[in-house]
Design an enzyme around this catalytic site. Structure first.
Site, mmCIF file in Angstrom:
data_model
loop_
_atom_site.group_PDB
_atom_site.id
_atom_site.type_symbol
_atom_site.label_atom_id
_atom_site.label_comp_id
_atom_site.label_asym_id
_atom_site.label_seq_id
_atom_site.Cartn_x
_atom_site.Cartn_y
_atom_site.Cartn_z
ATOM 1 N N TYR A 93 36.329 -14.047 -29.058
ATOM 2 C CA TYR A 93 35.931 -15.459 -29.175
ATOM 3 C C TYR A 93 35.720 -15.834 -30.647
ATOM 4 O O TYR A 93 36.268 -16.844 -31.118
ATOM 5 C CB TYR A 93 34.650 -15.692 -28.383
ATOM 6 C CG TYR A 93 34.129 -17.113 -28.449
ATOM 7 C CD1 TYR A 93 34.738 -18.124 -27.706
ATOM 8 C CD2 TYR A 93 33.038 -17.457 -29.248
ATOM 9 C CE1 TYR A 93 34.269 -19.437 -27.757
ATOM 10 C CE2 TYR A 93 32.565 -18.758 -29.311
ATOM 11 C CZ TYR A 93 33.181 -19.742 -28.564
ATOM 12 O OH TYR A 93 32.725 -21.043 -28.623
ATOM 13 N N LYS A 110 37.686 -18.607 -33.240
ATOM 14 C CA LYS A 110 37.020 -19.738 -33.888
ATOM 15 C C LYS A 110 37.281 -19.728 -35.402
ATOM 16 O O LYS A 110 37.433 -20.780 -36.020
ATOM 17 C CB LYS A 110 35.523 -19.738 -33.559
ATOM 18 C CG LYS A 110 35.258 -19.993 -32.073
ATOM 19 C CD LYS A 110 35.858 -21.322 -31.624
ATOM 20 C CE LYS A 110 35.736 -21.589 -30.146
ATOM 21 N NZ LYS A 110 36.245 -22.917 -29.756
ATOM 22 N N ILE A 142 25.064 -25.694 -27.585
ATOM 23 C CA ILE A 142 25.125 -27.031 -26.976
ATOM 24 C C ILE A 142 25.024 -26.883 -25.456
ATOM 25 O O ILE A 142 25.645 -25.978 -24.870
ATOM 26 C CB ILE A 142 26.469 -27.740 -27.330
ATOM 27 C CG1 ILE A 142 26.736 -27.710 -28.851
ATOM 28 C CG2 ILE A 142 26.492 -29.174 -26.773
ATOM 29 C CD1 ILE A 142 25.791 -28.509 -29.714
ATOM 30 N N THR A 173 26.114 -27.031 -22.300
ATOM 31 C CA THR A 173 27.375 -27.220 -21.546
ATOM 32 C C THR A 173 27.574 -26.003 -20.630
ATOM 33 O O THR A 173 26.857 -25.004 -20.749
ATOM 34 C CB THR A 173 28.596 -27.287 -22.499
ATOM 35 O OG1 THR A 173 28.815 -25.975 -23.034
ATOM 36 C CG2 THR A 173 28.421 -28.292 -23.620
HETATM 37 N N1 LIG Z 1 28.457 -25.077 -25.788
HETATM 38 C C1 LIG Z 1 28.268 -24.409 -26.919
HETATM 39 O O1 LIG Z 1 27.175 -23.889 -27.181
HETATM 40 C C2 LIG Z 1 29.399 -24.300 -27.904
HETATM 41 C C3 LIG Z 1 29.092 -23.847 -29.190
HETATM 42 C C4 LIG Z 1 30.120 -23.758 -30.117
HETATM 43 C C5 LIG Z 1 31.398 -24.119 -29.776
HETATM 44 N N2 LIG Z 1 31.668 -24.557 -28.524
HETATM 45 C C6 LIG Z 1 33.040 -24.941 -28.207
HETATM 46 O O2 LIG Z 1 33.072 -26.208 -27.624
HETATM 47 C C7 LIG Z 1 34.283 -26.336 -26.882
HETATM 48 C C8 LIG Z 1 33.975 -26.937 -25.532
HETATM 49 O O3 LIG Z 1 33.191 -26.022 -24.798
HETATM 50 P P1 LIG Z 1 31.963 -26.532 -23.962
HETATM 51 O O4 LIG Z 1 30.762 -26.061 -24.621
HETATM 52 O O5 LIG Z 1 32.134 -27.967 -23.688
HETATM 53 O O6 LIG Z 1 32.114 -25.654 -22.621
HETATM 54 P P2 LIG Z 1 32.961 -25.938 -21.326
HETATM 55 O O7 LIG Z 1 33.100 -24.663 -20.609
HETATM 56 O O8 LIG Z 1 32.346 -27.081 -20.605
HETATM 57 O O9 LIG Z 1 34.375 -26.439 -21.881
HETATM 58 C C9 LIG Z 1 35.517 -25.634 -21.970
HETATM 59 C C10 LIG Z 1 36.588 -26.307 -21.136
HETATM 60 O O10 LIG Z 1 37.842 -25.648 -21.335
HETATM 61 C C11 LIG Z 1 38.499 -25.623 -20.084
HETATM 62 N N3 LIG Z 1 39.535 -24.612 -20.087
HETATM 63 C C12 LIG Z 1 39.392 -23.265 -20.174
HETATM 64 N N4 LIG Z 1 40.595 -22.680 -20.125
HETATM 65 C C13 LIG Z 1 41.514 -23.666 -20.021
HETATM 66 C C14 LIG Z 1 42.928 -23.684 -19.928
HETATM 67 N N5 LIG Z 1 43.643 -22.560 -19.941
HETATM 68 N N6 LIG Z 1 43.541 -24.882 -19.816
HETATM 69 C C15 LIG Z 1 42.827 -26.025 -19.780
HETATM 70 N N7 LIG Z 1 41.495 -26.070 -19.878
HETATM 71 C C16 LIG Z 1 40.852 -24.899 -19.997
HETATM 72 C C17 LIG Z 1 37.386 -25.335 -19.087
HETATM 73 O O11 LIG Z 1 37.793 -25.622 -17.761
HETATM 74 C C18 LIG Z 1 36.306 -26.244 -19.619
HETATM 75 O O12 LIG Z 1 36.442 -27.544 -19.064
HETATM 76 C C19 LIG Z 1 34.903 -24.957 -26.821
HETATM 77 O O13 LIG Z 1 35.934 -24.887 -27.771
HETATM 78 C C20 LIG Z 1 33.755 -24.055 -27.215
HETATM 79 O O14 LIG Z 1 34.209 -22.855 -27.780
HETATM 80 C C21 LIG Z 1 30.693 -24.662 -27.575
#
Ligand SMILES: NC(=O)c1ccc[n+]([C@@H]2O[C@H](COP(=O)([O-])OP(=O)(O)OC[C@H]3O[C@@H](n4cnc5c(N)ncnc54)[C@H](O)[C@@H]3O)[C@@H](O)[C@H]2O)c1
Length: 261
Positions: free
Chosen positions: A154, A158, A187, A189
């Site tokens: 992961y 990033k 965040i 989520t």
């Molecule tokens: N939530 C946190 O703490 C956090 C922190 C840093 C970065 N992020 C990043 O934020 C972004 C969004 O994540 P989030 O926190 O909203 O979580 P999330 O799990 O709600 O969002 C990820 C989404 O990607 C979709 N997904 C996964 N594989 C897929 C594929 N092959 N095709 C289409 N869709 C696919 C999932 O179904 C989901 O809707 C991600 O890039 C994550 O790495 C999140």
């Protein structure tokens, strides 16, 4: 006049930050083309945004598969007449070290988290060029700068997103296309909920875990997806006309200090 009137936005990921961003851009007047692999979330978003002013198309798609991304871009362009904005939020978050992560899991992280950005830009940028420019925002993470243990795949994806963001920005600046990334801390989520529940999906007290995660951030709490969506919306808007090739942290001060509480 709203900030995204007349704009068409492709958003990957239909939960969490992707969902909040699709809502924010739709509220700003954009037509939305949302792609995700979570069919239940897609159906809910379709129902929610169908009646939005500029319209919305929600597509069941695996954004790591070239044909599916090509078709999603083409369908969106056909329906709304072009493409102006891409927000890449879809990701998987495997846990593991280099030794405990199998090659399939490693490759999946690369192809979903990084490959999907290559695909949306590969198929989407020519459409943006036809419109005279556009804006792209990639959702990276603080883990691209300084990572925890047990997230080798992961965190690598990033860091790659930061680099790909710079490369895209340089290559397409003269076409009027701006490319930036955002790097969130924790965040609220589904990805964070998974972290709270641990590998075995336990029924841990998620709110207690969020409080614990929040305490690691100098600001004293975790962030909300709407806060990230607001930063993304700014970077997509004409107000950010001089912003390109950069990463914007949104992490409650997490990476500003060393062991600060
Ligand atoms: N939530 C946190 O703490 C956090 C922190 C840093 C970065 N992020 C990043 O934020 C972004 C969004 O994540 P989030 O926190 O909203 O979580 P999330 O799990 O709600 O969002 C990820 C989404 O990607 C979709 N997904 C996964 N594989 C897929 C594929 N092959 N095709 C289409 N869709 C696919 C999932 O179904 C989901 O809707 C991600 O890039 C994550 O790495 C999140």
């Amino acid at each position: 006049m709203k900030d995204f009137d007349g704009k068409v936005a492709l958003v990957t990921g239909t939960t969490g930050i992707g969902l909040a961003t699709a809502r924010r851009l739709a509220a700003g007047g954009a037509a939305i083309v949302a792609c995700g692999i979570d069919r239940a979330a897609n159906a809910a978003l379709k129902w929610e945004l169908e009646s939005s002013a500029a319209g919305a198309l929600v597509i069941d798609a695996d954004v790591s598969v070239p044909d599916q991304v090509r078709d999603a871009v083409a369908t969106g362009v056909e329906r709304f007449g072009g493409l102006d904005i891409i927000v890449n939020s879809a990701a998987v978050h495997p846990y593991g070290t280099a030794t405990s992560t199998d090659f399939e899991t490693w490759n999946k992280a690369m192809s979903v988290n990084v490959g999907s950005i290559y695909l949306t830009t590969h198929f989407g940028i020519p459409e943006m060029v036809r419109r005279g420019g556009g804006a792209i925002v990639n959702v990276a993470s603080v883990q691209g700068f300084a990572c925890q243990q047990n997230v080798a795949a992961y965190a690598t994806t990033k860091g790659a997103i930061h680099t790909l963001t710079r490369a895209l920005a340089l290559d397409h600046a003269r076409s009027g296309i701006r490319v930036n990334s955002v790097s969130p801390g924790s965040i609220r989520t589904p990805i964070l909920e998974k972290a709270a529940r641990g590998d075995n999906g336990s029924d841990a007290d998620v709110e207690a875990a969020y409080k614990r995660f929040g305490e690691a951030h100098p600001i004293g709490r975790i962030g909300e997806p709407e806060e990230v969506a607001e930063l993304i919306a700014f970077l997509c808007s004409s107000k950010a006309g001089f912003c390109t090739g950069a990463d914007y942290k949104i992490d409650g001060g997490l990476t500003a200090g060393i062991g600060v509480k």
